[in-house]
Design an enzyme around this catalytic site. Structure first.
Site, PDB file in Angstrom:
ATOM      1  N   GLU A 541       0.856  -1.189   0.000  1.00 28.07           N
ATOM      2  CA  GLU A 541       0.000   0.000   0.000  1.00 28.07           C
ATOM      3  C   GLU A 541       0.890   1.236   0.000  1.00 28.07           C
ATOM      4  OE1 GLU A 541      -3.580   2.275   2.480  1.00 28.07           O
ATOM      5  OE2 GLU A 541      -2.680   0.448   3.305  1.00 28.07           O
ATOM      6  N   ASN A 596      -4.800   4.640  -2.050  1.00 30.45           N
ATOM      7  CA  ASN A 596      -6.068   5.103  -1.478  1.00 30.45           C
ATOM      8  C   ASN A 596      -6.570   6.349  -2.209  1.00 30.45           C
ATOM      9  OD1 ASN A 596      -7.656   6.818   0.698  1.00 30.45           O
ATOM     10  ND2 ASN A 596      -7.781   4.661   1.269  1.00 30.45           N
ATOM     11  N   GLU A 628      -8.181   1.892  -3.522  1.00 30.65           N
ATOM     12  CA  GLU A 628      -8.925   1.718  -2.278  1.00 30.65           C
ATOM     13  C   GLU A 628      -9.839   2.928  -2.054  1.00 30.65           C
ATOM     14  OE1 GLU A 628      -6.204   1.082   0.896  1.00 30.65           O
ATOM     15  OE2 GLU A 628      -5.503  -0.863   0.145  1.00 30.65           O
ATOM     16  N   ASP A 658     -11.813   0.244   1.763  1.00 29.66           N
ATOM     17  CA  ASP A 658     -10.857   0.463   2.846  1.00 29.66           C
ATOM     18  C   ASP A 658     -11.588   0.731   4.163  1.00 29.66           C
ATOM     19  OD1 ASP A 658      -8.395   0.712   3.993  1.00 29.66           O
ATOM     20  OD2 ASP A 658      -8.114   2.807   3.398  1.00 29.66           O
ATOM     21  N   GLU A 715      -6.170  -4.978   8.483  1.00 35.10           N
ATOM     22  CA  GLU A 715      -5.212  -3.912   8.772  1.00 35.10           C
ATOM     23  C   GLU A 715      -4.874  -3.905  10.265  1.00 35.10           C
ATOM     24  OE1 GLU A 715      -5.933  -0.203   6.013  1.00 35.10           O
ATOM     25  OE2 GLU A 715      -7.832  -0.750   6.958  1.00 35.10           O
TER      26      GLU A 715
END
Length: 758
Positions: A541, A596, A628, A658, A715
């Site tokens: 990420e 993201n 995301e 997310d 996460e």
């Protein structure tokens, strides 16, 4: 109608004269040539040398005319008084020799103070040899000679007008309208001197009807006529004779036709109203005037009808003026209303009718002394908008505004989305603000019925006190509200100096972030996503990092929200996307890159286009990129997020939800949203332990994803125990400090290379 009444009084006579002259000129035609004007001009007067001329002179003129073969001779000369015996006898003899083909002038004139009309007739001895004819003329309101009487009835009989006698016609009318379309300049005018000197060509006299009369100005037999100005009286008689000879009788048309046309035009204007814009009205007015003139010209040319059009033209212009003035006044009034509306909207909110931010600040500026400003955020109204639509949301907002307003606490305003402000002209302490907050909260606690829906709401409150500038005071109250929202405070948060420091920091942070974007000093780091079963890195990420020379290392939790508020999230997001794709594309690795995208990016820009550009620049295959999106984006009644996701998936780009579990999306959205992966929020994972509520939630999310055919990423994995529990639940992938902290691209490239080699 008033215009025609005024026109009837002669107000437009001059204009009618000009228009009539123009018609006469446009359809001008020559005289027949059958009538000759033998003119006693200045040269003739000089040659004879005396006036009045001896009657012998008139006798000589008559003899010469008859000798040249004149058909008729008419004298437009006064023979009503005696001259010398020799002279009268000579003229009488000449009349006798003419054999009755001579006409002698008779005329009426006013005499004495009484103004009674008396008839002047030629001497009886002359009438025994000639025929009396009337030579009077008729004038209009402007003194222009427009007609001659057709005849005069006397006690002894009828005296025909000279033109009627010469033409043999009177058309049965009391008067003969003179047709000035006949060009009197083409009537042959012969000076008497030329006749007396014998220099006149015989053909100019032979077979012609000759009118003998004064043409010299000094003899004062001059009249004003249409088209030609001032002309001698005998020439008017000649023009009238030509008129009768043409066989066309002129007539006039009363003004009622023009009045009806003007009224019809006025009715049409009234019916069209504001739809008839001034330029079109002007064009129609011009067309109406032109049509009237063409019709009048045609009426005169075809049937000898004389139509006065001035009143109609003035009516049309008056209508145009009134319509234009009315249109201007209407537009001016509309503009004034619009300006008043804009002025109102500049100070008031269009939905609730309350003061706007600008209106509140303006009101505070006019109010001296210290104030207390409370900012009130209605919570969860965004859910109403998403679930029930904007109309229900606006209605709800208005009703809550009315509840606050009924408390009559101070100046109330709507200063933002679902955000009110209340200003009181006093410096309140914390206890007094808390009491106000209780009253405000009690106003929103009862459920609200809106269009068949039940709405519940809560509020968060920020407050600022002082005698500072209005903008600053409202801004400080909003900052206090932001603190209340971030901490989920149920009691009001008062602005303090610490918050002021925070404002300054945010200001410096905004300026620094702009510089960092411009200079390219932001950094991108990567955190691995590991397959829980064997520890293989299957993805990374991309995360943004910022170290400012003045502020030091700034947390993304601080500058990302600031970037979203200021719009800087768009260039920031594009920077992260391009840099991350460019970096990962150089690695000897085939895993996926996750980037993201914030809700603000979706609202402010075309994310799909930005992604396409990043892939084109970096060369990263689309199938290796995963976008995301936060759970809150699923509630999107506009369909914008759905279109974005559809475009991305068509390119082979993955989509992940997310921070799942921290938002408020409904399962109906989840079941229809085209995503590939669920990322379980770290708030559930960091405290994950066997037999806990968090474990049950995580287990449910994993099972839900599996049933939907989606993969899961947990996460915030920090311990081996959490890893083991997640494996047991069926979660495929983990991300967290247990595996690695975020690291620079070069370090991550070496890490994936080592894992691959190992």
């Amino acid at each position: 109608m008033l215009v025609f009444f005024v026109g009837g009084l002669g107000a437009f006579a001059s204009l009618d004269r000009l228009l009539g002259d123009a018609r006469f000129s446009l359809l001008s035609r020559p005289a027949s040539g059958e009538v000759v004007f033998l003119e006693i001009d200045s040269q003739s007067l000089t040659q004879v040398g005396v006036w009045p001329w001896p009657r012998q002179q008139h006798g000589e003129i008559l003899d010469k005319l008859m000798a040249l073969g004149a058909a008729d001779v008419a004298f437009d000369i006064d023979f009503s008084s005696r001259s010398t015996d020799d002279g009268d006898a000579a003229f009488e003899a000449a009349l006798a020799r003419a054999g009755g083909f001579t006409y002698l002038a008779s005329f009426q004139q006013a005499s004495g103070a009484s103004g009674r009309l008396t008839l002047n007739m030629p001497l009886p001895r002359f009438l025994a040899q000639g025929t009396p004819v009337l030579v009077n003329v008729g004038t209009d309101s402007q003194g222009l000679v427009v007609s001659v009487p057709a005849a005069l009835q006397t006690a002894t009989g009828t005296i025909p007008a000279l033109p009627a006698a010469l033409s043999g016609r009177s058309e049965g009318q009391p008067e003969v309208l003179v047709d000035y379309g006949i060009d009197i300049g083409t009537i042959d005018r012969i000076p008497v001197a030329a006749l007396l000197n014998g220099t006149v060509e015989p053909e100019r006299i032979t077979g012609k009807q000759v009118i003998v009369g004064a043409g010299a100005i000094e003899l004062r037999d001059i009249f004003a006529v249409p088209r030609f100005g001032f002309v001698p009286g005998p020439l008017i008689q000649a023009a009238a004779t030509e008129t009768l000879k043409s066989g066309r009788t002129l007539s006039t048309w009363s003004g009622w036709v023009g009045l009806v046309a003007a009224l019809a035009l006025a009715s049409a204007c009234a019916l069209l109203g504001r739809r008839l814009i001034p330029p079109v009205a002007a064009a129609l007015a011009g067309a109406a005037i032109l049509a009237a003139e063409l019709a009048s010209l045609g009426a005169y040319g075809l049937s000898g009808l004389l139509v006065d059009t001035a009143a109609f033209h003035v009516s049309v212009l008056a209508l145009l003026t009134l319509h234009t003035v009315n249109a201007f006044l209407t537009e001016y009034a509309a503009r004034q209303r619009a300006q008043a509306r804009l002025a109102y909207l500049a100070r008031h909110d269009g939905v609730t009718g309350l003061l706007s931010r600008h209106g509140l600040i303006e009101a505070l500026r006019w109010s001296a002394g210290p104030h207390t400003v409370l900012t009130i955020q209605l919570l969860r109204l965004d859910l109403v908008r998403g679930a029930l639509g904007q109309e229900v949301h606006d209605r709800t907002l208005k009703l809550f505004g009315e509840r606050f307003d009924m408390l009559d606490l101070g100046k109330l305003a709507l200063i933002g989305e679902d955000r009110f402000a209340l200003a009181l002209p006093a410096r309140l302490v914390k206890l007094e603000v808390d009491r106000l907050a209780l009253r405000l909260r009690s106003a929103v606690e009862p459920e609200l019925a809106v269009d068949g829906h039940v709405v519940h709401a809560d509020i968060a409150i920020g407050a600022a006190v002082g005698d500072d500038a209005a903008e600053a005071l409202v801004g400080r109250a909003e900052l206090a509200l932001a603190r209340a929202l971030s901490r989920c405070c149920s009691t009001p948060v008062m602005f303090t100096i610490e918050l002021d420091t925070e404002i300054d920091r945010r200001r410096r942070m905004d300026a620094g972030l702009r510089k960092a974007l411009a200079s390219g000093t932001l950094g991108v780091v990567f955190q691995p996503q590991v397959r829980l079963a064997d520890g293989e890195i299957v993805g990374v990420e991309a995360l943004v990092r910022w170290h400012d020379p003045e502020l030091g290392t700034v947390s993304p939790a601080d500058f990302i929200p600031l970037a979203e508020e200021s719009g800087l999230i768009v260039p920031l997001g594009a920077f992260v996307l391009v840099e991350a794709c460019r970096e990962v594309a150089t690695w000897e690795w085939t895993g996926k890159l996750a980037v993201n995208v914030s809700p603000a990016q979706v609202q402010l820009t075309d994310v799909a286009t930005t992604v396409e550009a990043a892939l084109a620049i970096s060369g990263l295959p689309p199938k290796r990129l995963e976008i995301e999106v936060t759970e809150s984006l699923l509630v999107d009644p506009t369909g914008r997020i759905d279109r974005m996701v559809e475009t991305l998936r068509q390119r082979g780009i993955g989509v992940a939800i997310d921070d799942f579990g921290s938002g408020y999306s409904a399962l109906s959205y989840l079941s229809t949203f085209a995503f590939d992966k669920l990322k379980i929020d770290q708030s559930f994972v960091r405290t994950l332990a066997a037999g806990t509520a968090q474990a049950n939630v995580v287990q449910s999310i994993v099972e839900l994803a599996r049933k939907l055919g989606k993969s899961t990423v947990a996460e915030g994995v920090e311990t081996e125990e959490q890893r083991a529990l997640l494996i047991g639940m069926g979660c495929e992938t983990g991300q967290g400090y247990l595996f690695s902290r975020p690291m620079a691209g070069s370090e991550m490239a070496r890490l994936v290379a080592r894992r691959k080699a190992g």
